[in-house]
Write a protein that holds these residues in place. Structure first.
Motif, PDB file in Angstrom:
ATOM      1  N   PRO A  89       0.815  -1.133   0.038  1.00 51.62           N
ATOM      2  CA  PRO A  89       0.085  -0.032  -0.015  1.00 51.62           C
ATOM      3  C   PRO A  89       1.037   1.253  -0.083  1.00 51.62           C
ATOM      4  CG  PRO A  89      -0.648  -1.565   1.593  1.00 51.62           C
ATOM      5  CD  PRO A  89       0.490  -2.123   1.065  1.00 51.62           C
ATOM      6  N   GLU A  90       0.443   2.288  -0.631  1.00 47.65           N
ATOM      7  CA  GLU A  90       1.201   3.453  -0.862  1.00 47.65           C
ATOM      8  C   GLU A  90       0.899   4.154   0.420  1.00 47.65           C
ATOM      9  OE1 GLU A  90       1.209   5.011  -5.260  1.00 47.65           O
ATOM     10  OE2 GLU A  90      -0.720   5.339  -4.177  1.00 47.65           O
ATOM     11  N   ILE A  91       2.325   5.007   1.025  1.00 42.74           N
ATOM     12  CA  ILE A  91       2.199   5.867   2.210  1.00 42.74           C
ATOM     13  C   ILE A  91       2.692   7.169   1.701  1.00 42.74           C
ATOM     14  CG2 ILE A  91       3.460   3.818   3.329  1.00 42.74           C
ATOM     15  CD1 ILE A  91       5.893   5.454   3.108  1.00 42.74           C
ATOM     16  N   LYS A  92       2.007   8.284   2.379  1.00 43.90           N
ATOM     17  CA  LYS A  92       2.478   9.633   1.953  1.00 43.90           C
ATOM     18  C   LYS A  92       3.614  10.333   2.771  1.00 43.90           C
ATOM     19  CE  LYS A  92      -0.353  14.130   1.423  1.00 43.90           C
ATOM     20  NZ  LYS A  92      -1.339  14.583   1.413  1.00 43.90           N
ATOM     21  N   PHE A  93       4.335  11.073   1.953  1.00 47.92           N
ATOM     22  CA  PHE A  93       5.318  11.903   2.984  1.00 47.92           C
ATOM     23  C   PHE A  93       5.563  13.195   2.118  1.00 47.92           C
ATOM     24  CE2 PHE A  93       7.833   9.366   0.042  1.00 47.92           C
ATOM     25  CZ  PHE A  93       8.922  10.364  -0.475  1.00 47.92           C
ATOM     26  N   SER A  94       6.370  14.091   2.511  1.00 45.68           N
ATOM     27  CA  SER A  94       6.484  15.370   1.938  1.00 45.68           C
ATOM     28  C   SER A  94       8.069  15.846   2.077  1.00 45.68           C
ATOM     29  CB  SER A  94       5.746  16.711   2.565  1.00 45.68           C
ATOM     30  OG  SER A  94       4.227  16.170   2.135  1.00 45.68           O
ATOM     31  N   CYS A  95       8.490  16.547   1.214  1.00 42.90           N
ATOM     32  CA  CYS A  95       9.908  17.088   1.285  1.00 42.90           C
ATOM     33  C   CYS A  95      10.053  18.484   1.775  1.00 42.90           C
ATOM     34  CB  CYS A  95      10.867  16.798   0.337  1.00 42.90           C
ATOM     35  SG  CYS A  95      11.074  15.206  -0.197  1.00 42.90           S
ATOM     36  N   PHE A  96      10.745  19.021   2.788  1.00 44.52           N
ATOM     37  CA  PHE A  96      10.751  20.486   3.052  1.00 44.52           C
ATOM     38  C   PHE A  96      12.129  20.674   3.261  1.00 44.52           C
ATOM     39  CE2 PHE A  96       6.506  19.086   4.672  1.00 44.52           C
ATOM     40  CZ  PHE A  96       5.636  20.029   4.131  1.00 44.52           C
ATOM     41  N   THR A  97      12.445  21.878   2.866  1.00 39.69           N
ATOM     42  CA  THR A  97      14.014  22.510   2.968  1.00 39.69           C
ATOM     43  C   THR A  97      14.194  22.459   4.436  1.00 39.69           C
ATOM     44  OG1 THR A  97      13.755  23.861   0.969  1.00 39.69           O
ATOM     45  CG2 THR A  97      15.453  24.267   2.560  1.00 39.69           C
ATOM     46  N   THR A  98      15.472  22.358   4.873  1.00 40.35           N
ATOM     47  CA  THR A  98      15.983  22.434   6.279  1.00 40.35           C
ATOM     48  C   THR A  98      15.584  23.857   6.738  1.00 40.35           C
ATOM     49  OG1 THR A  98      17.508  20.459   6.099  1.00 40.35           O
ATOM     50  CG2 THR A  98      17.806  22.086   7.848  1.00 40.35           C
ATOM     51  N   PRO A  99      15.179  24.067   7.880  1.00 41.93           N
ATOM     52  CA  PRO A  99      15.088  25.498   8.449  1.00 41.93           C
ATOM     53  C   PRO A  99      16.387  26.179   8.783  1.00 41.93           C
ATOM     54  CG  PRO A  99      13.439  23.766   9.536  1.00 41.93           C
ATOM     55  CD  PRO A  99      14.542  22.992   8.920  1.00 41.93           C
ATOM     56  N   ARG A 100      16.197  27.454   8.590  1.00 43.91           N
ATOM     57  CA  ARG A 100      17.410  28.362   9.156  1.00 43.91           C
ATOM     58  C   ARG A 100      16.829  28.866  10.254  1.00 43.91           C
ATOM     59  NH1 ARG A 100      19.311  32.593   5.364  1.00 43.91           N
ATOM     60  NH2 ARG A 100      20.862  32.787   6.845  1.00 43.91           N
ATOM     61  N   ILE A 101      17.800  28.976  11.263  1.00 41.65           N
ATOM     62  CA  ILE A 101      17.669  29.784  12.383  1.00 41.65           C
ATOM     63  C   ILE A 101      18.906  30.737  12.885  1.00 41.65           C
ATOM     64  CG2 ILE A 101      17.679  29.329  15.100  1.00 41.65           C
ATOM     65  CD1 ILE A 101      16.314  26.811  14.651  1.00 41.65           C
ATOM     66  N   ILE A 102      18.596  31.828  13.024  1.00 39.45           N
ATOM     67  CA  ILE A 102      19.570  32.827  13.399  1.00 39.45           C
ATOM     68  C   ILE A 102      19.326  33.413  14.874  1.00 39.45           C
ATOM     69  CG2 ILE A 102      20.619  35.137  12.626  1.00 39.45           C
ATOM     70  CD1 ILE A 102      19.485  34.601   9.884  1.00 39.45           C
ATOM     71  N   PHE A 103      20.375  33.120  15.618  1.00 37.99           N
ATOM     72  CA  PHE A 103      20.606  33.755  16.866  1.00 37.99           C
ATOM     73  C   PHE A 103      20.906  35.398  17.031  1.00 37.99           C
ATOM     74  CE2 PHE A 103      20.997  29.194  17.493  1.00 37.99           C
ATOM     75  CZ  PHE A 103      20.176  28.985  18.444  1.00 37.99           C
ATOM     76  N   ASP A 104      19.833  36.314  17.254  1.00 35.12           N
ATOM     77  CA  ASP A 104      20.058  37.613  16.775  1.00 35.12           C
ATOM     78  C   ASP A 104      20.747  38.325  18.208  1.00 35.12           C
ATOM     79  OD1 ASP A 104      17.767  37.423  18.236  1.00 35.12           O
ATOM     80  OD2 ASP A 104      16.605  38.199  16.705  1.00 35.12           O
ATOM     81  N   THR A 105      20.409  37.559  19.271  1.00 36.09           N
ATOM     82  CA  THR A 105      21.027  38.103  20.703  1.00 36.09           C
ATOM     83  C   THR A 105      22.893  37.961  20.650  1.00 36.09           C
ATOM     84  OG1 THR A 105      19.230  37.178  21.812  1.00 36.09           O
ATOM     85  CG2 THR A 105      20.960  37.939  23.200  1.00 36.09           C
TER      86      THR A 105
END
Length: 543
Positions: A89-105
């Protein structure tokens, strides 16, 4: 025919590889499977459909096979004796770009300027995958978690900015702050950022000044507050259980003797990331060779080393295979006389000037030590010599054990050869039999010597040398841990092979100043398996 079941796959970044696993409980052995992936659209055609041979029930999808921002359907089948099984049976998934986190402190120099900070970071994700939950963690310089803050839900008014208040940050100490996010689509990601706290701790003391007023018969007390601003340096003794004063020998209750094997270390000098700084030091009885070493993060960065070379001082900085040297002015007959060393660093360029301390009463201009100093010298060097003797005794004992084993086997060899000759004299052996017997004894001895004795010799000697340098073991463990973490990053795809190999070379360069032996990663032909093999050989050697 039993149908395989493709296990549910979590969403991931299409630029990295993905391992799909499945379950197959059929009676037939299978080593080949087919993975088929198509977009989550009606009547879409497969964008990937290939066979893969694996003893494990998985299928490895290469990086950049799919596209980020797209939902997919996947299914799998296995190859058996009579053909292929039915598709799962088919399964569903998605692809997303790795997030970016910037510490501005944290500023560009990786500093904060207070011990009580509201740590803040900005989150960005290309496909707009919003954060469901986030959690901050504070780590020490070895990436050991000091405090895990409670998981929090983003503020509705600012869903891409996450904050956490952190207290008790120590001045001059290296930290890492980690922010772990879990998105609406189930992607978990953590970003680490190093930082150092550099803030001024005021030192306040009071001054009471009594003033007599003769005319009125009164005493006026004037109270003043004195505040000294600056960064307080803390000294510690690297190879001792504590930092007590009695770990060193003193002369005239005023001067401390610091042997090479028991250096005095200073932290919080606020020079770890400074491009411009000045320094002034007073020293005496400095032997030729390395006597001063500046390094950020307790030896983990670029060193600035100062060497005494007769009548002048040289400064050396090394980056990779490039060495920069600077020389001070020359003082004729400097010898062991006391002197001031002035250091000026501008844009990382080092300038030096040395000036003899002619005001020192105990200084002897003719470079001969005073009798009082000579009388005190045995006490100064006693502790150092004891440590050297203990290390040498361990190595000497190992050599003596190995020599005894060698002598025993050599004596057995001589006895067997003499026995064969005696048998020949007694006409028990003919000439040819004597030759064959001696060759047999000789081959057996040299086979033992090459394949057993010489190997055991170097193993035992290396073990004795390792025992002699046991106080370096904490740094070896730290080095091995950093190598393993970098190799895992390469295997997981979070670091490229080239960047990971460069990082490993930098670690080996830094720790080569401390450890007797490190791993040589300087080979562009090495893949991840080759790097792991070098690591295993090193771990086995120092197990």
């Amino acid at each position: 025919m039993v149908q395989p079941i493709l296990n549910q796959a979590v969403n991931y970044d299409a630029k990295t590889r993905k391992v799909f696993t499945f379950t197959y409980l059929g009676p037939e052995m299978t080593t080949t499977n087919t993975l088929s992936i198509r977009e989550d659209k009606a009547d879409s055609k497969p964008v990937y459909e290939k066979d893969q041979v694996s003893l494990d029930k998985n299928h490895i999808l290469p990086p950049e096979t799919l596209n980020n921002g797209v939902a997919y359907l996947a299914k799998v089948r296995v190859k058996v004796k009579d053909g292929y099984s039915e598709w799962s049976p088919e399964i569903k998934f998605s692809c997303f770009t790795t997030p970016r986190i910037i510490f501005d402190t944290i500023d560009q120099k990786q500093f904060i300027y207070t011990n009580d900070v509201l740590m803040s970071a900005t989150y960005m994700q290309e496909q707009g995958d919003m954060v469901k939950e986030y959690q901050y963690t504070l780590y020490d310089q070895r990436h050991v978690a000091l405090k895990r803050y409670p998981p929090r839900v983003p503020d509705r008014e600012s869903p891409t900015r996450f904050s956490e208040r952190m207290k008790g940050i120590e001045k001059g100490k290296l930290y890492y702050v980690g922010l772990k996010v879990t998105t609406q689509h189930g992607i978990t990601y953590e970003e680490l950022q190093e930082f150092t706290a550099q803030y001024v701790t005021p030192s306040v003391s009071g001054i009471v000044q009594p003033v007599m007023n003769k005319r009125d018969g009164q005493v006026v007390l004037s109270l003043f507050l004195k505040q000294l601003l600056g960064t307080s340096a803390r000294a510690f003794i690297k190879y001792r259980e504590n930092d007590n004063d009695d770990n060193y020998t003193y002369w005239k209750d005023d001067y401390v003797f610091i042997p090479k094997d028991n250096p005095l270390m200073y932290t919080d000098l606020a020079m770890a990331k400074a491009s411009n700084w000045i320094g002034k030091l007073w020293v005496m009885n400095v032997q030729d060779g390395l006597f001063l070493d500046f390094a950020p993060k307790k030896g983990e960065g670029q060193h600035i080393k100062f060497y005494k070379r007769g009548d002048y001082i040289t400064c050396e900085k090394k980056a990779g295979k490039i060495v920069s040297r600077t020389r001070s002015n020359k003082i004729t007959n400097l010898g062991l006389r006391p002197f001031y060393l002035y250091i000026k660093v501008m844009e990382y360029r080092v300038e030096m000037y040395i000036e003899p301390d002619v005001t020192f009463k105990g200084d002897d201009i003719d470079d001969n030590k005073s009798q009082e100093e000579l009388n005190e010298y045995p006490n100064i060097t006693k502790e150092t010599q004891q440590m050297i003797d203990v290390a040498n005794q361990k190595i000497l004992a190992a050599r003596n054990r190995l020599q005894q084993i060698h002598d025993e086997h050599w004596q057995q060899y001589i006895t067997q050869v003499n026995g064969a000759i005696s048998n020949a004299w007694a006409h028990i052996y003919s000439h040819n039999e004597l030759r064959d017997r001696v060759m047999e004894i000789d081959n057996a001895y040299w086979d033992y010597f090459k394949n057993t004795e010489i190997i055991n010799y170097w193993k035992e000697l290396a073990k004795a040398e390792r025992d002699a340098e046991a106080h370096y073991e904490i740094y070896r463990q730290e080095y091995e841990q950093r190598v393993d973490e970098t190799l895992k990053e390469i295997e997981l795809g979070t670091t490229t092979l080239a960047d990971g190999r460069l990082k490993l070379q930098e670690y080996s360069l830094v720790y080569s100043f401390i450890l007797r032996e490190v791993i040589d990663f300087d080979d562009s032909k090495l893949d991840i398996n080759g790097l792991r093999q070098k690591q295993r050989e090193y771990l086995q050697k120092y197990a």
